[in-house]
Design a protein around this motif. Structure first.
Motif, PDB file in Angstrom:
ATOM      1  N   ARG A 196       0.834  -1.208   0.000  1.00 57.47           N
ATOM      2  CA  ARG A 196       0.000   0.000   0.000  1.00 57.47           C
ATOM      3  C   ARG A 196       0.866   1.256   0.000  1.00 57.47           C
ATOM      4  O   ARG A 196       0.590   2.217  -0.733  1.00 57.47           O
ATOM      5  CB  ARG A 196      -0.917   0.018   1.215  1.00 57.47           C
ATOM      6  CG  ARG A 196      -2.287  -0.563   0.937  1.00 57.47           C
ATOM      7  CD  ARG A 196      -3.143  -0.387   2.124  1.00 57.47           C
ATOM      8  NE  ARG A 196      -2.411  -1.071   3.203  1.00 57.47           N
ATOM      9  CZ  ARG A 196      -2.829  -1.251   4.420  1.00 57.47           C
ATOM     10  NH1 ARG A 196      -3.968  -0.785   4.782  1.00 57.47           N
ATOM     11  NH2 ARG A 196      -2.125  -1.891   5.319  1.00 57.47           N
ATOM     12  N   LEU A 197       1.918   1.271   0.823  1.00 56.54           N
ATOM     13  CA  LEU A 197       2.799   2.444   0.876  1.00 56.54           C
ATOM     14  C   LEU A 197       3.501   2.662  -0.461  1.00 56.54           C
ATOM     15  O   LEU A 197       3.675   3.796  -0.908  1.00 56.54           O
ATOM     16  CB  LEU A 197       3.813   2.282   1.999  1.00 56.54           C
ATOM     17  CG  LEU A 197       3.269   2.464   3.412  1.00 56.54           C
ATOM     18  CD1 LEU A 197       4.358   2.159   4.433  1.00 56.54           C
ATOM     19  CD2 LEU A 197       2.739   3.859   3.612  1.00 56.54           C
ATOM     20  N   LYS A 198       3.919   1.558  -1.076  1.00 58.64           N
ATOM     21  CA  LYS A 198       4.587   1.663  -2.371  1.00 58.64           C
ATOM     22  C   LYS A 198       3.640   2.254  -3.405  1.00 58.64           C
ATOM     23  O   LYS A 198       4.019   3.135  -4.179  1.00 58.64           O
ATOM     24  CB  LYS A 198       5.071   0.293  -2.828  1.00 58.64           C
ATOM     25  CG  LYS A 198       5.774   0.318  -4.156  1.00 58.64           C
ATOM     26  CD  LYS A 198       6.069  -1.081  -4.638  1.00 58.64           C
ATOM     27  CE  LYS A 198       5.990  -1.071  -6.131  1.00 58.64           C
ATOM     28  NZ  LYS A 198       5.290  -2.152  -6.716  1.00 58.64           N
ATOM     29  N   ASP A 199       2.404   1.766  -3.435  1.00 59.62           N
ATOM     30  CA  ASP A 199       1.434   2.282  -4.389  1.00 59.62           C
ATOM     31  C   ASP A 199       1.178   3.768  -4.158  1.00 59.62           C
ATOM     32  O   ASP A 199       1.092   4.548  -5.105  1.00 59.62           O
ATOM     33  CB  ASP A 199       0.113   1.519  -4.286  1.00 59.62           C
ATOM     34  CG  ASP A 199       0.241   0.074  -4.765  1.00 59.62           C
ATOM     35  OD1 ASP A 199       1.232  -0.228  -5.473  1.00 59.62           O
ATOM     36  OD2 ASP A 199      -0.641  -0.744  -4.422  1.00 59.62           O
ATOM     37  N   ARG A 200       1.075   4.159  -2.891  1.00 62.03           N
ATOM     38  CA  ARG A 200       0.855   5.574  -2.591  1.00 62.03           C
ATOM     39  C   ARG A 200       2.056   6.419  -2.991  1.00 62.03           C
ATOM     40  O   ARG A 200       1.916   7.524  -3.510  1.00 62.03           O
ATOM     41  CB  ARG A 200       0.564   5.759  -1.118  1.00 62.03           C
ATOM     42  CG  ARG A 200      -0.803   5.263  -0.723  1.00 62.03           C
ATOM     43  CD  ARG A 200      -1.064   5.487   0.731  1.00 62.03           C
ATOM     44  NE  ARG A 200      -2.347   4.932   1.115  1.00 62.03           N
ATOM     45  CZ  ARG A 200      -2.790   4.883   2.355  1.00 62.03           C
ATOM     46  NH1 ARG A 200      -2.048   5.357   3.338  1.00 62.03           N
ATOM     47  NH2 ARG A 200      -3.963   4.362   2.621  1.00 62.03           N
ATOM     48  N   ALA A 201       3.264   5.901  -2.743  1.00 64.37           N
ATOM     49  CA  ALA A 201       4.475   6.653  -3.093  1.00 64.37           C
ATOM     50  C   ALA A 201       4.599   6.807  -4.604  1.00 64.37           C
ATOM     51  O   ALA A 201       4.965   7.881  -5.099  1.00 64.37           O
ATOM     52  CB  ALA A 201       5.712   5.968  -2.526  1.00 64.37           C
ATOM     53  N   VAL A 202       4.280   5.747  -5.336  1.00 64.65           N
ATOM     54  CA  VAL A 202       4.349   5.820  -6.797  1.00 64.65           C
ATOM     55  C   VAL A 202       3.315   6.815  -7.311  1.00 64.65           C
ATOM     56  O   VAL A 202       3.604   7.635  -8.190  1.00 64.65           O
ATOM     57  CB  VAL A 202       4.151   4.420  -7.418  1.00 64.65           C
ATOM     58  CG1 VAL A 202       3.913   4.508  -8.906  1.00 64.65           C
ATOM     59  CG2 VAL A 202       5.353   3.548  -7.131  1.00 64.65           C
TER      60      VAL A 202
END
Length: 108
Positions: free
Chosen positions: A48-54
């Motif tokens: 989830r954090l990766k998706d938000r960061a991207v």
């Protein structure tokens, strides 16, 4: 007599149901199961954090390009300016080497 049998059966069924619920909960609380659950939650949170960061990075890039276009129009810049030729580092061009002797007796 029938009432006693009914309530006895109901008590046995409730006991079996409660025992199975408690056993399931105890199996969920073993260290191995807790570790697996924690690892799965950590992986989900990381995704989830990766998706938000991207998504954030893509938004920043889009807004940066939009703002750059606005500034280019405001300043009247239509062509890309010529960039200067890359400079060579002076230390690389210096080919004279000094050989220092490490013999301490030569200094005296």
């Amino acid at each position: 007599m029938f009432r006693r049998t009914f309530w006895f059966s109901t008590g046995v069924a409730a006991g079996v149901w409660a025992t199975t619920k408690v056993n399931r909960k105890l199996k969920q609380l073993t260290p191995e199961n807790l570790a697996v659950t924690a690892a799965n939650k950590a992986i989900e949170t990381g995704a989830r954090l990766k998706d938000r960061a991207v998504g954030f990075a893509l938004d920043v890039r889009d807004n940066m390009a939009q703002r750059e276009a606005e500034l280019t129009d405001a300043l009247g810049i239509r062509e890309s300016p010529e960039l200067p030729a890359p400079r060579r580092i002076a230390a690389i061009e210096n080919t004279t080497y000094t050989t220092n002797s490490h013999n301490r007796n030569e200094d005296h």
